[in-house]
Design a protein around this motif. Structure first.
Motif, PDB file in Angstrom:
ATOM      1  N   ILE A  95      -1.616 -22.871  56.724  1.00 26.36           N
ATOM      2  CA  ILE A  95      -0.329 -22.092  57.292  1.00 26.36           C
ATOM      3  C   ILE A  95       0.317 -21.204  56.028  1.00 26.36           C
ATOM      4  CG2 ILE A  95       1.901 -22.173  58.034  1.00 26.36           C
ATOM      5  CD1 ILE A  95      -0.197 -22.849  60.239  1.00 26.36           C
ATOM      6  N   GLY A  96       0.129 -21.822  54.819  1.00 19.83           N
ATOM      7  CA  GLY A  96       0.668 -20.762  53.805  1.00 19.83           C
ATOM      8  C   GLY A  96      -0.208 -19.741  53.707  1.00 19.83           C
ATOM      9  N   ASN A  99       0.515 -17.115  56.419  1.00 25.05           N
ATOM     10  CA  ASN A  99       1.824 -16.455  56.152  1.00 25.05           C
ATOM     11  C   ASN A  99       1.874 -15.518  55.204  1.00 25.05           C
ATOM     12  OD1 ASN A  99       3.349 -17.768  58.359  1.00 25.05           O
ATOM     13  ND2 ASN A  99       4.092 -19.539  56.954  1.00 25.05           N
ATOM     14  N   LEU A 102       0.418 -12.249  56.790  1.00 23.71           N
ATOM     15  CA  LEU A 102       0.955 -11.668  57.460  1.00 23.71           C
ATOM     16  C   LEU A 102       2.375 -11.008  56.977  1.00 23.71           C
ATOM     17  CD1 LEU A 102       1.401 -14.887  60.170  1.00 23.71           C
ATOM     18  CD2 LEU A 102       0.226 -12.121  60.612  1.00 23.71           C
ATOM     19  N   LYS A 103       2.744 -11.462  56.045  1.00 25.90           N
ATOM     20  CA  LYS A 103       3.967 -11.054  55.099  1.00 25.90           C
ATOM     21  C   LYS A 103       3.509  -9.738  54.629  1.00 25.90           C
ATOM     22  CE  LYS A 103       6.271 -15.208  53.674  1.00 25.90           C
ATOM     23  NZ  LYS A 103       6.682 -16.191  52.348  1.00 25.90           N
ATOM     24  N   ARG A 107       4.653  -8.830  59.232  1.00 24.52           N
ATOM     25  CA  ARG A 107       4.474  -9.260  60.436  1.00 24.52           C
ATOM     26  C   ARG A 107       5.265 -10.640  60.653  1.00 24.52           C
ATOM     27  NH1 ARG A 107       0.749  -7.939  64.672  1.00 24.52           N
ATOM     28  NH2 ARG A 107      -0.147  -5.815  64.129  1.00 24.52           N
ATOM     29  N   LEU A 109       6.046 -14.695  60.926  1.00 32.19           N
ATOM     30  CA  LEU A 109       5.198 -15.722  60.288  1.00 32.19           C
ATOM     31  C   LEU A 109       4.597 -16.619  61.506  1.00 32.19           C
ATOM     32  CD1 LEU A 109       7.842 -17.241  57.694  1.00 32.19           C
ATOM     33  CD2 LEU A 109       5.898 -15.485  57.418  1.00 32.19           C
ATOM     34  N   VAL A 110       3.601 -17.386  61.074  1.00 34.22           N
ATOM     35  CA  VAL A 110       2.954 -18.177  62.173  1.00 34.22           C
ATOM     36  C   VAL A 110       3.681 -19.113  62.948  1.00 34.22           C
ATOM     37  CG1 VAL A 110       1.262 -19.943  62.713  1.00 34.22           C
ATOM     38  CG2 VAL A 110       0.786 -18.524  60.635  1.00 34.22           C
ATOM     39  N   THR A 111       4.863 -19.612  62.677  1.00 28.10           N
ATOM     40  CA  THR A 111       5.771 -20.529  63.552  1.00 28.10           C
ATOM     41  C   THR A 111       6.730 -19.781  64.529  1.00 28.10           C
ATOM     42  OG1 THR A 111       7.401 -20.771  61.703  1.00 28.10           O
ATOM     43  CG2 THR A 111       5.671 -22.630  61.903  1.00 28.10           C
ATOM     44  N   ASP A 112       6.561 -18.543  64.275  1.00 33.46           N
ATOM     45  CA  ASP A 112       7.373 -17.430  65.266  1.00 33.46           C
ATOM     46  C   ASP A 112       6.671 -17.099  66.431  1.00 33.46           C
ATOM     47  OD1 ASP A 112       9.407 -17.357  63.323  1.00 33.46           O
ATOM     48  OD2 ASP A 112       8.645 -15.669  62.307  1.00 33.46           O
TER      49      ASP A 112
END
Length: 246
Positions: A95-96, A99, A102-103, A107, A109-112
């Motif tokens: 996930i790190g 993210n 995506l940053k 974009r 973050l994954v949990t969004d």
């Protein structure tokens, strides 16, 4: 429930230092059955790869030179993952890295956009405290065949993780798929459950015998005596002879 078993391979161990994702493996499961609708991508990291990382996954800069960049496939990745629960071994790592990628593109973050994240490493530590809980260790402990795992690979590791997860959660012994990508025993991947008419069954009502009622009264009397007459189930009015206890 739609779950995605998710794994990445990277250029190194530190996303915050600029290491990048070079492989993504996603294995889809719906209602604890593999669907065959998987996603597997190699990515051009636009940078060098640490030698130690190459020894682990075997992916080189030369091999990845003609592969798409993360920015070119981000929409495909987000669409595939959206709404699903991600199941990841050591989720903080993957996930790190996701993210961080995506940053760079501004974009969310994954949990969004996913339905949740489940970490099988944490699950395994709870179930097997003090033991090795790497994916290889779990495969050995839970009798999942990982003999083809010469190198770490995102898709292979996701497939192994799906098997491990099923055994960790005791849902079934194995995940099987037929030659058409459907789960074994299923048609088109749909679960078929036979309907049962429970109204056909007559459940017998068993009454206590006089001897059983007498023994029950003795137990209640002993409890009443031990509590000093404070048993909370004591009835307000005396019961008739032979009446069942309250």
């Amino acid at each position: 429930m739609r779950q995605i078993f998710f794994d990445t391979e990277t250029t190194g161990l530190r996303a915050e230092a600029g290491d990048r994702i070079i492989e993504i493996g996603c294995v889809e499961m719906v209602n604890r059955q593999l669907t065959g609708n998987n996603l597997h991508l190699y990515l051009n990291p636009e940078r060098d790869i640490d030698e130690e990382a190459v020894r682990i996954h075997g992916l080189t800069v030369e091999f990845l030179a003609d592969k798409p960049k993360f920015a070119e496939v981000v929409d495909q990745i987000v669409e595939f993952l959206s709404g699903a629960e991600l199941v990841i071994h050591n989720a903080a790592f993957d996930i790190g890295f996701m993210n961080a990628e995506l940053k760079r593109l501004g974009r969310p973050l994954v949990t969004d956009f996913v339905g949740g994240v489940r970490d099988t490493l944490l699950m395994a530590r709870d179930m097997f405290p003090g033991k090795a809980n790497s994916l290889d260790a779990l495969c050995k402990r839970l009798e999942v065949d990982n003999s083809n795992r010469t190198f770490h690979g995102a898709l292979l590791d996701s497939e192994l993780l799906a098997e491990v997860y099923i055994r960790l959660t005791r849902g079934q012994d194995a995940l099987l798929m037929d030659d058409h990508g459907s789960a074994s025993g299923q048609e088109g991947g749909d679960t078929r459950v036979a309907q049962v008419d429970f109204s056909r069954f007559v459940l017998p009502v068993l009454q206590a015998t006089p001897e059983e009622l007498e023994a029950h009264e003795k137990v209640l009397a002993e409890l009443d005596k031990a509590s000093g007459g404070k048993r909370v189930w004591q009835t307000a009015e005396p019961r008739g002879e032979g009446a069942p206890a309250a």
